[in-house]
Design a protein around this motif. Structure first.
Motif, PDB file in Angstrom:
ATOM      1  N   THR A 199       0.926  -1.080   0.086  1.00 17.06           N
ATOM      2  CA  THR A 199       0.093  -0.027  -0.212  1.00 17.06           C
ATOM      3  C   THR A 199       0.782   1.070   0.209  1.00 17.06           C
ATOM      4  OG1 THR A 199      -0.138  -0.049   2.553  1.00 17.06           O
ATOM      5  CG2 THR A 199      -2.039  -0.981   1.120  1.00 17.06           C
ATOM      6  N   LEU A 202       2.126   1.532  -3.524  1.00 15.00           N
ATOM      7  CA  LEU A 202       1.116   2.159  -4.320  1.00 15.00           C
ATOM      8  C   LEU A 202       0.740   3.461  -4.160  1.00 15.00           C
ATOM      9  CD1 LEU A 202      -1.325  -0.785  -4.129  1.00 15.00           C
ATOM     10  CD2 LEU A 202      -0.071  -0.142  -6.047  1.00 15.00           C
ATOM     11  N   ASN A 203       0.711   3.902  -2.816  1.00 17.39           N
ATOM     12  CA  ASN A 203       0.510   5.429  -2.537  1.00 17.39           C
ATOM     13  C   ASN A 203       1.711   6.456  -3.504  1.00 17.39           C
ATOM     14  OD1 ASN A 203      -1.776   5.193  -0.846  1.00 17.39           O
ATOM     15  ND2 ASN A 203      -0.486   4.696   0.865  1.00 17.39           N
ATOM     16  N   GLN A 205       3.328   5.741  -5.772  1.00 16.71           N
ATOM     17  CA  GLN A 205       3.095   5.434  -7.549  1.00 16.71           C
ATOM     18  C   GLN A 205       2.030   6.339  -7.843  1.00 16.71           C
ATOM     19  OE1 GLN A 205       2.458   1.330  -7.915  1.00 16.71           O
ATOM     20  NE2 GLN A 205       4.801   0.806  -8.387  1.00 16.71           N
ATOM     21  N   VAL A 206       0.905   6.485  -7.029  1.00 17.05           N
ATOM     22  CA  VAL A 206      -0.159   7.487  -7.310  1.00 17.05           C
ATOM     23  C   VAL A 206       0.367   8.810  -7.277  1.00 17.05           C
ATOM     24  CG1 VAL A 206      -2.273   8.325  -6.427  1.00 17.05           C
ATOM     25  CG2 VAL A 206      -1.864   5.888  -6.483  1.00 17.05           C
ATOM     26  N   ARG A 207       1.147   9.121  -6.221  1.00 10.44           N
ATOM     27  CA  ARG A 207       1.744  10.316  -6.132  1.00 10.44           C
ATOM     28  C   ARG A 207       2.259  10.924  -7.335  1.00 10.44           C
ATOM     29  NH1 ARG A 207       1.097  15.337  -5.621  1.00 10.44           N
ATOM     30  NH2 ARG A 207       2.999  16.562  -4.949  1.00 10.44           N
ATOM     31  N   ASN A 209       2.293   9.610 -10.545  1.00 15.41           N
ATOM     32  CA  ASN A 209       1.312  10.029 -11.586  1.00 15.41           C
ATOM     33  C   ASN A 209       0.563  11.284 -11.351  1.00 15.41           C
ATOM     34  OD1 ASN A 209       1.906   7.189 -12.409  1.00 15.41           O
ATOM     35  ND2 ASN A 209       0.401   6.282 -11.399  1.00 15.41           N
ATOM     36  N   GLU A 210       0.190  11.695 -10.276  1.00 18.11           N
ATOM     37  CA  GLU A 210      -0.417  12.704 -10.151  1.00 18.11           C
ATOM     38  C   GLU A 210       0.599  14.087 -10.679  1.00 18.11           C
ATOM     39  OE1 GLU A 210      -1.735  12.964  -6.112  1.00 18.11           O
ATOM     40  OE2 GLU A 210      -3.488  11.912  -6.624  1.00 18.11           O
ATOM     41  N   ASN A 213       0.867  14.131 -14.370  1.00 18.47           N
ATOM     42  CA  ASN A 213      -0.388  14.686 -14.904  1.00 18.47           C
ATOM     43  C   ASN A 213      -0.369  16.421 -14.842  1.00 18.47           C
ATOM     44  OD1 ASN A 213      -3.084  14.520 -16.057  1.00 18.47           O
ATOM     45  ND2 ASN A 213      -3.848  15.218 -14.167  1.00 18.47           N
ATOM     46  N   THR A 402       3.063   7.867   4.235  1.00 13.58           N
ATOM     47  CA  THR A 402       1.809   8.784   3.832  1.00 13.58           C
ATOM     48  C   THR A 402       2.210  10.138   4.724  1.00 13.58           C
ATOM     49  OG1 THR A 402       0.895   8.143   6.062  1.00 13.58           O
ATOM     50  CG2 THR A 402      -0.145   7.098   4.166  1.00 13.58           C
TER      51      THR A 402
END
Length: 437
Positions: A199, A202-203, A205-207, A209-210, A213, A402
């Motif tokens: 997790t 993944l957090n 990786q999401v950051r 990607n954000e 973007n 986090t």
């Protein structure tokens, strides 16, 4: 995350896409102002308005200059009066032409007349005031054109700073992208070693990607900022973007700005000139009740053949005319001119009050913007230190993923907020200078 997106929007910039094949044109603030003053459509419109008012003023030259016309008339007639007059003008009357039968039933008579006429105004008091009104109107448009140029200079400066801010935002996000990917690599290593859960990976990786973007979104804003600047410069920005030579300065300079509304401001002078024009029109309508004196004259050539000149004659004279009553037309015209003049006075008074209101408001906004710059700079510096501490603790296994991501997000947000506050301060200062110019 939404706050960061709003900051990157830069207030007035919307979404578009930048292609990799676009041309990048470097520009300086001095160069774009020169281009804008030469090519901007609003300036061209203002110049045409001035030329129109100038043409109206030139028409009033007829108050002093003569009006000259020339004509050539050909007639063929059996009308008794016209036939007799034509022969008389041609100086060919004989005793037989006084025969009653010839007078009552003349033969077909031809007459060719060449005539030169001149009319010269001498005293037209209403026209004098009308000319003064036209001059005041022309001067009002000239002042308004100069004020339009000042407003364009403000808009060009704002658009240039928006473009600088857009490029600065890209640098911030590119730095955040590098930092995010470095953190991702570190987390991946910890995950492989079993020190972190999936997790956490993944957090991060999401950051990442954000940020990617947001970076693409910020790049698209460059095109929109370039489009707006191209609009001001009246240039086609298809497949090309502008890049400022000068970067956005992160510092601000505190200067004392005059906060008193000046009557020397071009738009206020234009309003005063407009009111003066209405006043002159009112005086002109009052002078309608006075007599006018005009001189006139003509030189005439008559013959039985085309463009003939066998007979000549001239006429000179002067006319004093006085309109005693025209069915209330002049009185109504005067009342309308009076109402227009009083309306213009009220509008000028209202405009000055509104301008002073805007000036007071902008002065307060400048103080607020200065305070915002100082606070946002402090917040950015504090967020940098907080992120540095958390990152060090994270590498030692003492911080959660986090918490690190939250600290990183806050640091980027505060940096963008600081850049935005600097932009707002600098523009507000320029706008205040524009209001007191």
């Amino acid at each position: 995350m939404k706050k960061i997106n709003l900051i990157v929007l830069l207030g007035t910039i919307s979404i578009s896409t930048i292609g990799y094949s676009q041309d990048t044109l470097t520009i300086s603030k001095k160069d774009i102002w020169q281009k804008a003053s030469d090519k901007n459509l609003q300036i061209k419109i203002a110049n045409q308005d001035y030329k129109s008012a100038q043409a109206d003023y030139r028409q009033s030259n007829s108050l002093f200059l003569p009006s000259i016309t020339a004509s050539h008339t050909a007639i063929s007639t059996t009308n008794p009066l016209m036939a007799f007059g034509s022969k008389l003008n041609q100086e060919i009357l004989t005793a037989s032409d006084f025969n009653p039968d010839m007078l009552n039933n003349p033969a077909k008579t031809q007459n060719f007349a060449t005539k030169f006429e001149i009319q010269q105004p001498l005293i037209n008091i209403d026209g004098i005031y009308g000319r003064q009104a036209a001059k005041s109107k022309m001067e009002a448009f000239q002042l308004q054109t100069e004020r339009t140029k000042e407003y364009l200079e403000l808009n060009v400066s704002k658009a240039f700073m928006q473009l600088q801010l857009a490029y600065k935002a890209i640098k911030v996000l590119e730095k955040a992208d590098v930092t995010g990917k470095a953190n991702l690599k570190l987390v991946e290593n910890y995950f492989k070693q079993g020190m972190l859960q999936k997790t956490d990976l993944l957090n991060v990786q999401v950051r990442v990607n954000e940020i990617t973007n947001q970076l693409q979104y910020a790049k698209s804003n460059i095109q929109n900022a370039s489009d707006y600047l191209g609009f001001l410069l009246n240039e086609d920005t298809t497949n090309k973007v502008f890049k400022p030579i000068e970067e956005l300065d992160n510092t601000i300079s505190i200067e004392v700005v005059n906060t008193q509304l000046s009557d020397n401001r071009k738009d206020i002078q234009a309003m005063n000139k407009s009111t003066e024009a209405y006043q002159k029109m009112l005086q002109s309508s009052k002078m309608n009740f006075f007599p006018r004196l005009n001189a006139f004259g003509s030189y005439e050539l008559y013959d039985r053949t085309l463009f003939g000149t066998s007979a000549k004659g001239y006429l000179v004279g002067a006319q004093l005319s006085w309109s005693l009553f025209d069915g209330y037309k002049s009185i109504g015209k005067m009342e309308k001119a009076k109402a227009d003049f009083q309306k213009s006075e009220i509008e000028t008074q209202q405009y000055k009050a509104q301008s002073q209101l805007d000036l007071n408001k902008t002065n307060r906004q400048l103080k607020d913007a200065e305070n915002k710059v100082n606070l946002s700079k402090l917040a950015f510096e504090q967020s940098q230190e907080a992120y540095r501490i958390r990152q060090n603790r994270f590498t030692q296994g003492l911080e959660k993923t986090t918490d690190l991501l939250q600290s990183e997000t806050q640091m980027i947000q505060k940096e963008l907020e600081y850049l935005q506050s600097v932009f707002e301060y600098n523009f507000t200062k320029q706008y205040l200078q524009f209001l007191t110019r």
